[in-house]
Design a protein around this motif. Structure first.
Motif, PDB file in Angstrom:
ATOM      1  N   UNK A  75       0.845  -1.213   0.000  1.00  0.00           N
ATOM      2  CA  UNK A  75       0.000   0.000   0.000  1.00  0.00           C
ATOM      3  C   UNK A  75       0.871   1.250   0.000  1.00  0.00           C
ATOM      4  N   UNK A  76       1.867   1.226  -0.913  1.00  0.00           N
ATOM      5  CA  UNK A  76       2.876   2.296  -0.900  1.00  0.00           C
ATOM      6  C   UNK A  76       2.233   3.667  -1.073  1.00  0.00           C
ATOM      7  N   UNK A  77       1.231   3.794  -1.947  1.00  0.00           N
ATOM      8  CA  UNK A  77       0.631   5.100  -2.210  1.00  0.00           C
ATOM      9  C   UNK A  77       0.017   5.664  -0.925  1.00  0.00           C
ATOM     10  N   UNK A  78      -0.534   4.770  -0.070  1.00  0.00           N
ATOM     11  CA  UNK A  78      -1.157   5.221   1.193  1.00  0.00           C
ATOM     12  C   UNK A  78      -0.087   5.779   2.119  1.00  0.00           C
ATOM     13  N   UNK A  79       1.072   5.135   2.112  1.00  0.00           N
ATOM     14  CA  UNK A  79       2.120   5.561   3.055  1.00  0.00           C
ATOM     15  C   UNK A  79       2.790   6.842   2.589  1.00  0.00           C
ATOM     16  N   UNK A  80       2.517   7.215   1.300  1.00  0.00           N
ATOM     17  CA  UNK A  80       3.029   8.529   0.899  1.00  0.00           C
ATOM     18  C   UNK A  80       2.091   9.624   1.396  1.00  0.00           C
ATOM     19  N   UNK A  81       0.840   9.252   1.739  1.00  0.00           N
ATOM     20  CA  UNK A  81      -0.128  10.285   2.152  1.00  0.00           C
ATOM     21  C   UNK A  81      -0.247  10.346   3.673  1.00  0.00           C
ATOM     22  N   UNK A  82      -0.110   9.191   4.325  1.00  0.00           N
ATOM     23  CA  UNK A  82      -0.351   9.189   5.781  1.00  0.00           C
ATOM     24  C   UNK A  82       0.831   8.537   6.466  1.00  0.00           C
ATOM     25  N   UNK A  83       0.960   8.881   7.743  1.00  0.00           N
ATOM     26  CA  UNK A  83       1.929   8.125   8.552  1.00  0.00           C
ATOM     27  C   UNK A  83       1.225   7.845   9.882  1.00  0.00           C
ATOM     28  N   UNK A  84       1.915   7.193  10.810  1.00  0.00           N
ATOM     29  CA  UNK A  84       1.252   6.839  12.081  1.00  0.00           C
ATOM     30  C   UNK A  84       1.917   7.600  13.221  1.00  0.00           C
ATOM     31  N   UNK A  85       1.115   8.084  14.176  1.00  0.00           N
ATOM     32  CA  UNK A  85       1.722   8.719  15.356  1.00  0.00           C
ATOM     33  C   UNK A  85       2.166   7.598  16.300  1.00  0.00           C
ATOM     34  N   UNK A  86       2.636   8.046  17.516  1.00  0.00           N
ATOM     35  CA  UNK A  86       3.332   7.062  18.362  1.00  0.00           C
ATOM     36  C   UNK A  86       2.422   5.861  18.671  1.00  0.00           C
TER      37      UNK A  86
END
Lengths: 97, 630, 368, 205
Positions: free
Chosen positions: B530-541
């Motif tokens: 899901x590479x495209x998703x990880x270019x738009x979002x990341x995860x907090x702690x």
């Protein structure tokens, strides 16, 4: 380029002739076996062993599968092993093995 | 989030336009659209056949259809839905989205791809021409010998034998194409375990098809020779064994039913995470469950033959192997529910259809497990209980999955959204009609109603539920009308969808919709699933979703890609040029099939067809992929 | 406008109403139902079915409730900005929901394998009644090799299988043309009749059936045109009734010497013996079997009560319609008959006139 | 399968991805190998049909009919054609077009001789009463050897086309019809014959 990496592995012209002679000898032995009467398990077993040897030699050296990448090896062995497995079970259900 | 498209300098070969451009196209997207439209047309035809069958069965001793007409219609309903609707819909989605999801510009062999489509169309027309040339095949979609070889003087079952043979050739060609595409044309960095699940499912389907179709090919040739050249493969009087056909058919038949369902499972595994805003639960387990189903698929075929008299040992063995297919299927279902767990579910129509898929597939799967219990299968086999089972997995499963795919990806290939309200009407009507039609069939089967009967007597308790099933069938018909209205209306007047209307996860949402012919200006580098998703979002702690800090507008997607050496990244993009050779070869193959049906004078047509095929193949083998290569 | 979740809830209720309605009416099982067994083997199968059925219901409820709960609980609320935790998987859970189904299936596997061997066991011994079942296109032929009549022919009948109660009946089954499947749900699962192979099926009936309400059965493997009309009855008698029936069937039918029956006998000899067979007693006392057995045996035909693959009750006017043009009553394709090679696909229309038809009816009635 | 990913990326990264013309040869080879895998299923089904019916000879001739010396000779010929094929491919790799053309011609010729031998053998069997309709044994024997012969014929057609193409220098490496792919196909047809020869002609069990 990519070919250069492959070249040394390919058998040389002379090696091809040697492999061919080996295959011819095996075929001759197989035909000879056909004319000697022996217990059927030895007869069928022996012929199967020689058949598998010839099969492996041609696939390995003439078709270069020995030097090829795992992908191609995977495709072909999946086909061969799959066919053998499925059709042994089929003939078993027909009790025709 | 629109990706600014740099000025295109790709030299689009000035292709032909109009109908000729469609006949000679080798662009995987246009071939995908053609597959989709053809499948939809056959879906309506197959649906009408089903309505006629249901009208005949609505009441006991009905006169709506004669036995002969009923037999032709139920056989063609089966053949149409399996070979000309569900497989082509899967091919439509795979053709269109597999290359884009892998970050490729086209499939491995564009012209072979065109050949697969045209041979499939040839096979479809060939089989449907049987209606006006002496009657459609009437031996059921399984075509058991010796019924299929009992009347050699008729041509009906020749259309069956050659029709599936030709359709099989189309599928083998497209399978080899997809396998080569997946293994050799993925974007840099995209290892097999970073591929979208839909790509995995298409790969597994390709393996299932390419290894199972040759087996039924042999069975079909044997049937054809028995019918036309007097061979004795299935002639009991001469020592032939009719069970050989059943084994060869079901060795293909069971992998085939996984071919029908796995792409839908792939679509659901894409839709659920997108609308739950959560990654697919247990990606690796879903993938390996798919692979396990593929291997097990080859080891269970004789559960279709528990009553054929194979002897207890074989029956017990196949009962056990069939039982354990429920384990990987269970893993998939639990992982889908796991995906929705703790997510933020947007219940748009694609999501509704996918949730409907999971709900209905559970019922179909469980009734499937009851078939693996060999003794109780002897009561269920060839009864309407089996009809209920495979409709729950094929209609409730595959068709719901593909409807979800249509609503999910319609914005991508047309640039417009399908209407949500009409979509919801379509979903609920289809859900209601589907359950009304096929739930009662469980009861009919257990009450002793066999399959494939053109009528039934009064007094056996079949009247009420058959009537309900007919009502359900017409409800489904209404829902399909609603669906078609939605398609036609939205194509022109639907809201404009940007490249990423659903906030998607896979690469197809990173390019404009409808995508240009060369898909990617710059082929992306992929670093994760899901590479495209990880270019738009990341995860907090604590792992919560957080939008990626905004980078200067739109440059996000562009600079991530390879800059392709020193030039400014817009190198010449050569797309394969159109070619009419695939269509020509397909015409040759279909003409040969017609010729073979009408031997002996048909040999002329076979000759003409063979020469056309050779010309097509020769021209194709010598023609360069892209014309400027000369 | 009704709040969205209200509308959603109403639709969910609607869905489950239809599902519930469908499942709730399990009870309405007719007498060709697999759900009310009338013999030990069918009862074993039914018990195995119920075990698996209730396990499936439990699994069904658990999984669907989990799914619906997830839909209700985790639906995106328009008001609060709920950002889900990005969970990628949980290996422990995966192992759990692989192991549990495997264990459940392993548990079910034991009775299944036992069931297979039990159902497939072929009964031997003196107290076993052997019946040969031959499937034809679109009727069942039953032969009792243990009982032969004066002409040395085994007792042959069609469409109605008489068996004594509480006796192991071993059906030795094959087919004369295409694959059929013998299915009487009340006594056992179905079994295919494959040309060139013989297969076995065991029938044991608990108690006799009333003579006007025998156990219905049907062919379950598609065999072309009249597959739906290839039915049979199983008439379970007490041992005494069965012996009386056998004795009566073994009696050769008497050739008439006068009246319309004689007219019928002339037509029978000239037309019907091409496919039908009967063991007759000539006026001079000799007993012989005449005709060919490609179609149902016509000795003691009227007493069977049903004809044309047990589709119709035997009555005078139905028999008259049948003799006039059989394809009106049952979908057949007599034009493709190939008697020499034994391919019979239906009784042709012989164009019999009124008197011939009345004569045949009188003859068959006299043969009772 | 996992190590597949590492090695597969090798040819990929070796070539600048955006080059307008990525190397098609590994793609075509992958498709050919998977196609050969599926052909194993095709011939496997026919061989198992033959094994099922090997003793169902009805009143027709049985396996004693086979002329083992003659078939051994044709097997040797097919083996030789495999050798000439691999020599042709080696010559083509060395860009020695003249030598490659000679070996391609030799392979096509040997293939044709094998086919002639098969046709002669079939006419011989038909004279002795083993026709396609005699018995299931006969039907499955003719279907298996017939389809194998059809594959040999397609191979001979491809080889002669390549021979003609190489005459005017239009035999390219990256077209569908190149020496390596036809070589793989030809060797596959040879190993199928190795199995047929041993299982059908020699074993006669």
């Amino acid at each position: 380029m990519a070919e250069a990496a492959h070249a040394p592995h390919h058998p040389t012209q002379k090696a091809y002739w040697q492999i061919f002679v080996l295959l011819a000898v095996i075929t001759a032995v197989e035909v000879a076996i056909a004319y000697i009467d022996m217990p059927s398990w030895l007869f069928v077993g022996g012929l199967t062993v020689f058949m598998v040897m010839k099969f492996a030699i041609v696939v390995g050296y003439f078709m270069h599968l020995r030097y090829d990448i795992n992908l191609h090896r995977g495709f072909f062995t999946f086909g061969v092993i799959g066919a053998i497995a499925v059709f042994v079970v089929l003939l078993a259900t027909f009790r025709a093995l | 989030m629109a990706v600014t498209t740099p000025e295109l300098t790709a030299t689009e070969p000035h292709g032909p336009t109009g109908l000729w451009s469609w006949i000679t196209t080798v662009d995987h997207k246009r071939i995908g659209i053609m597959y989709g439209i053809t499948a939809l047309v056959f879906f309506v035809v197959g649906g009408l056949e089903a309505l006629l069958l249901r009208l005949q069965l609505a009441s006991p001793n009905a006169e709506v259809l004669s036995a002969d007409a009923y037999n032709q219609l139920f056989t063609m309903h089966g053949l149409t839905m399996v070979f000309m609707v569900v497989m082509p819909i899967a091919a439509a989605f795979s053709n269109y989205f597999l290359p884009i999801m892998l970050g490729a510009r086209d499939v491995a062999f564009p012209r072979l791809n065109a050949l697969s489509y045209w041979v499939f169309v040839g096979a479809g027309l060939f089989m449907y021409s049987s209606f006006i040339l002496g009657g459609a095949p009437d031996g059921a979609w399984v075509g058991y010998a010796p019924l299929s070889t009992q009347l050699p003087e008729t041509v009906r079952m020749d259309f069956f034998a050659l029709g599936i043979q030709v359709a099989g050739i189309a599928s083998i060609a497209s399978s080899a194409n997809f396998i080569a595409t997946v293994f050799t044309m993925r974007a840099p960095g995209m290892t097999l375990m970073r591929m979208p699940v839909f790509a995995w499912m298409t790969l597994i389907v390709a393996f299932l098809l390419i290894f199972s179709l040759p087996i039924v090919g042999v069975g079909l040739w044997q049937m054809f020779f028995d019918r036309n050249f007097g061979s004795t493969f299935y002639l009991a009087a001469a020592g032939g064994d009719p069970l050989l056909w059943q084994h060869l058919f079901w060795l293909f038949g069971h992998p085939e039913v996984y071919v029908l369902i796995l792409p839908a499972m792939g679509i659901v595994s894409e839709v659920l995470p997108t609308f739950s805003r959560k990654p697919l639960f247990g990606y690796a387990f879903v993938v390996f469950a798919g692979i396990a189903i593929a291997f097990l698929g080859f080891g269970v075929w004789s559960h279709h033959m528990f009553t054929a008299g194979m002897g207890p040992l074989a029956e017990a063995g196949f009962a056990l192997s069939t039982m354990f297919i429920a384990v990987p299927t269970g893993i998939k279902i639990f992982n889908w529910i796991g995906t929705t767990w703790g997510g933020s579910l947007r219940l748009n129509t694609p999501m509704l259809f996918s949730l409907g898929f999971v709900a209905m597939f559970v019922i179909g799967g469980l009734s499937g497990v009851t078939h693996s219990i060999a003794p109780s299968d002897t009561q269920q086999h060839d009864s309407y209980y089996v009809v209920a089972h495979f409709h729950y997995v094929l209609f409730g499963g595959a068709i719901f999955g593909y409807m979800s795919g249509v609503y999910y990806w319609f914005p991508k290939w047309t640039g417009r959204m399908l209407n949500e309200t009409v979509g919801k009407w379509h979903f609920w009507l289809m859900m209601l009609g589907f359950n009304l039609t096929f739930a009662p069939m469980h009861l009919l089967g257990l009450n002793g109603m066999p399959r494939r009967i053109y009528t039934y007597p009064e007094g056996l308790g079949f009247e009420f539920w058959n009537f309900i099933a007919t009502l359900g069938a017409f409800t489904i018909a209404v829902s399909v009308l609603v669906f078609i209205v939605n398609l036609i209306w939205s194509k022109r007047k639907g809201d404009v969808a940007g490249p990423d209307p659903w906030d998607g996860r896979t690469l197809e949402w990173s390019i404009p919709s409808p995508p240009p012919e060369h898909n990617f200006d710059e082929v992306p580098v992929v670093r994760s699933v899901d590479d495209f998703w990880h270019r738009k979002y990341t995860e907090d702690e604590e792992g919560r979703l957080v939008p990626m800090p905004a980078v200067s507008g739109g440059a996000l997607a562009v600079d991530e890609t390879t800059t392709g050496g020193d030039d400014d990244g817009h190198g010449e993009i050569h797309m394969p040029s159109p070619s009419y050779y695939p269509a020509l070869t397909a015409v040759g193959m279909t003409v040969s099939a017609f010729g073979l049906t009408y031997t002996p004078w048909g040999w002329i047509a076979v000759g003409v067809g063979a020469v056309t095929m050779l010309l097509g193949l020769f021209g194709w083998a010598v023609e360069p992929v892209t014309k400027e290569d000369q | 406008m009704v709040k969205r979740s209200q509308m959603m809830r109403r639709r969910l209720v609607l869905l489950f109403a239809t599902l519930g309605l469908a499942l709730a009416s399990c009870s309405g099982s007719g007498d060709q139902s697999a759900l009310d067994p009338k013999g030990p083997i069918a009862r074993d199968i039914d018990n195995l079915w119920l075990l698996v059925f209730w396990i499936s219901v439990v699994v069904f409820v658990l999984v669907e409730v989990a799914l619906l709960y997830a839909i209700r609980k985790f639906r995106e609320r328009p008001d609060e900005d709920f950002r889900p935790k990005q969970i990628h998987g949980n290996t422990r859970l995966e192992v759990l929901w692989t192991a549990i189904p495997a264990v459940i299936l392993a548990v079910i596997a034991v009775p299944t394998v036992a069931g297979v061997f039990n159902v497939r066991e072929i009964p031997e011994g003196p107290d076993v009644l052997e019946v040969e079942v031959i499937g034809h296109q679109w009727w069942f032929e039953f032969r009792y090799p243990a009982y032969t009549n004066a002409a040395g022919e085994p007792l042959t009948t069609a469409s109605v299988l008489h068996i004594p109660e509480d006796v192991k009946v071993n059906l030795i089954m094959t087919s004369a043309d295409v694959i059929h499947s013998f299915w009487v749900p009340a006594l056992n699962g179905k079994r295919d009749l494959v040309p060139g192979n013989t297969s076995n099926l065991t029938l044991i009936a608990d108690d006799p059936t009333p003579s006007d309400d025998p156990l219905p059965g049907q062919c379950a493997e598609y065999c072309w045109l009249a597959h739906a009309d290839m039915r049979f009855k199983v008439d379970v008698d007490t041992q005494a009734e069965f012996d009386a029936w056998v004795a009566e069937q073994l009696e050769p039918v008497v050739v008439p010497t006068s009246g319309p029956e004689l007219e019928g006998w002339e037509t029978f000899q000239s037309v019907c013996t091409a496919c039908h067979q009967a063991t007759v007693q000539q006026p001079d006392g000799t007993v012989e079997t005449i005709g060919v057995s490609l179609a149902p045996n016509l000795g003691h035909f009227w007493g069977r009560g049903v004809f044309a693959g047990a589709k119709y009750e035997i009555t005078d006017d139905l028999m008259a319609q049948w003799l006039d043009n059989p394809s009106d009553l049952k979908p057949m394709d007599p034009d493709r008959n190939d008697i020499a090679n034994g391919r019979v696909l239906g009784m042709p229309d012989f164009g019999l006139d009124g008197t011939q038809i009345d004569g045949l009816i009188a003859l068959l009635k006299s043969w009772e | 399968m996992t190590d597949v990913t590492a090695s597969v990326d090798a040819p990929h990264d070796g070539v600048a991805h955006d080059a307008d013309h990525h190397d098609v040869r590994p793609i075509r080879k992958a498709a050919m190998w998977v196609f050969l895998g599926s052909e194993c299923m095709f011939f496997g089904a026919m061989i198992s049909t033959f094994l099922l019916y090997r003793n169902t000879t009805g009143d027709g001739p049985t396996a004693e009919l086979f002329n083992v010396p003659f078939t051994s000779a044709s097997s040797f010929i097919l083996l030789m054609s495999s050798l000439t094929m691999v020599l042709a491919h080696a010559a083509f790799e060395r860009k020695d077009m003249r030598q490659a053309r000679v070996w391609i011609g030799a392979t096509a010729l040997l293939g044709s001789v094998f086919l002639a031998g098969q046709i002669f053998e079939f006419t011989e069997f038909v004279h002795e009463g083993l026709t396609f309709t005699t018995s299931p044994f006969a039907s499955s024997f003719y279907m298996l050897t017939g389809f194998h012969g059809a594959h040999v014929l397609v191979g001979v057609l491809m080889l002669s086309t390549m021979y003609v193409l190489s005459l005017n220098g239009r035999l390219y490496e990256d077209r569908g019809l190149n020496v390596e792919l036809v070589g793989l196909y030809w060797h596959f047809v040879d190993i199928v014959w190795i199995v047929i020869f041993t299982v059908i002609y020699l074993m006669q069990v």
